[in-house]
Design an enzyme around this catalytic site. Structure first.
Site, PDB file in Angstrom:
ATOM      1  N   CYS A 100       0.742  -1.346   0.025  1.00  0.00           N
ATOM      2  CA  CYS A 100      -0.026  -0.096   0.036  1.00  0.00           C
ATOM      3  C   CYS A 100       1.031   1.254   0.110  1.00  0.00           C
ATOM      4  O   CYS A 100       2.023   1.299   0.808  1.00  0.00           O
ATOM      5  CB  CYS A 100      -0.929  -0.049   1.277  1.00  0.00           C
ATOM      6  SG  CYS A 100      -1.949   1.464   1.265  1.00  0.00           S
ATOM      7  N   HIS A 142      -8.978  -3.814  -1.645  1.00  0.00           N
ATOM      8  CA  HIS A 142      -8.232  -3.209  -1.041  1.00  0.00           C
ATOM      9  C   HIS A 142      -8.548  -1.962  -0.952  1.00  0.00           C
ATOM     10  O   HIS A 142      -8.435  -1.124   0.173  1.00  0.00           O
ATOM     11  CB  HIS A 142      -6.750  -3.284  -1.713  1.00  0.00           C
ATOM     12  CG  HIS A 142      -5.777  -2.461  -1.015  1.00  0.00           C
ATOM     13  ND1 HIS A 142      -4.646  -3.072  -0.209  1.00  0.00           N
ATOM     14  CD2 HIS A 142      -5.416  -1.340  -0.858  1.00  0.00           C
ATOM     15  CE1 HIS A 142      -3.595  -2.104   0.141  1.00  0.00           C
ATOM     16  NE2 HIS A 142      -4.285  -1.151  -0.138  1.00  0.00           N
ATOM     17  N   GLU A 143      -9.040  -1.046  -2.055  1.00  0.00           N
ATOM     18  CA  GLU A 143      -9.340   0.051  -1.963  1.00  0.00           C
ATOM     19  C   GLU A 143     -10.732   0.450  -1.474  1.00  0.00           C
ATOM     20  O   GLU A 143     -10.905   1.663  -0.834  1.00  0.00           O
ATOM     21  CB  GLU A 143      -9.332   0.591  -3.487  1.00  0.00           C
ATOM     22  CG  GLU A 143      -7.916   0.472  -4.479  1.00  0.00           C
ATOM     23  CD  GLU A 143      -6.846   0.945  -3.641  1.00  0.00           C
ATOM     24  OE1 GLU A 143      -6.951   2.018  -3.148  1.00  0.00           O
ATOM     25  OE2 GLU A 143      -5.956   0.585  -3.908  1.00  0.00           O
ATOM     26  N   HIS A 146     -10.052   1.063   2.006  1.00  0.00           N
ATOM     27  CA  HIS A 146      -9.792   2.474   2.407  1.00  0.00           C
ATOM     28  C   HIS A 146     -10.995   3.255   2.844  1.00  0.00           C
ATOM     29  O   HIS A 146     -10.848   4.279   3.461  1.00  0.00           O
ATOM     30  CB  HIS A 146      -8.822   3.007   1.369  1.00  0.00           C
ATOM     31  CG  HIS A 146      -7.544   2.513   1.249  1.00  0.00           C
ATOM     32  ND1 HIS A 146      -6.564   2.819   2.329  1.00  0.00           N
ATOM     33  CD2 HIS A 146      -6.485   2.022   0.401  1.00  0.00           C
ATOM     34  CE1 HIS A 146      -5.427   2.354   2.184  1.00  0.00           C
ATOM     35  NE2 HIS A 146      -5.305   1.899   0.844  1.00  0.00           N
TER      36      HIS A 146
HETATM   37 ZN    ZN Z   1      -3.534   1.044   0.104  1.00  0.00          ZN
END
Ligand code: ZN
Length: 187
Positions: A100, A142-143, A146
């Site tokens: 990341c 993954h995003e 966030h």
């Molecule tokens: Zn990330």
């Protein structure tokens, strides 16, 4: 314009990001800046909270890498994802070594579903509702983490997190070197 990337420990990375409307100010420019920032840092995905904006937007881009010349070719796949909604997951999961841009120099295996059905708006405000797989499915999850205030290290075992604690503290304190500009966490 290349934007600074916020590092692990920054409060914006822990907020639940808000959906945006079509008339969000300077949206096209922001998206262009996010692609530029991501490629400058050799990333494959970048979420708006990573550039200190708690909104539900991320970009994904894949470029072929040439080892001999240490350069990247033109992107072969790009996705601008606004207001994503995971409709459902496929039955299979696998491990993948994730990194990341907000957590530099840490790479860890994370278990996630291999396919999912995703609904989102693109930069032209066209709605997509697709079964996605492969690297896009991995990066999208993954995003989306966030956008929900999570980072990938949250998904590791408590033993792994304990082992990484010192390095995470270093990032939080700004004791890191990156080839791209970072914004250190607000104290
Ligand atoms: Zn990330």
């Amino acid at each position: 314009m290349i934007l600074p990337i916020v590092g692990y420990g920054h409060p914006t990375l822990r907020k639940t990001a808000a959906p945006i409307e079509k008339d969000y100010p300077n949206l096209k420019e922001l998206i262009a800046n996010m692609y530029e920032t991501m490629y400058n840092a050799d990333g494959v995905g970048l979420a708006a909270p990573q550039v200190d904006l708690p909104i539900r937007l991320f970009v994904v881009g894949f470029r072929p890498y040439d080892e001999k010349t240490d350069t990247y070719g033109a992107p072969t796949e790009e996705h601008t994802v606004i207001n994503p909604e995971i409709v459902g997951f496929g039955p299979d999961k696998d491990w993948f070594n994730e990194g990341c841009l907000s957590v530099p120099d840490i790479h860890e295996d994370v278990l996630r579903p291999t396919t999912l059905r995703l609904r989102w708006m693109d930069e032209e405000w066209v709605q997509h509702d697709e079964e996605i797989s492969g690297l896009f499915a991995r990066v999208a999850q993954h995003e989306i983490d966030h956008l929900d205030g999570k980072v990938f290290t949250d998904r590791l075992s408590s033993l792994r997190r304990t082992m990484l604690k010192r390095r995470l503290n270093d990032i939080q304190a700004g004791r890191i070197q990156t080839k791209y500009r970072m914004k250190t966490p607000k104290k």
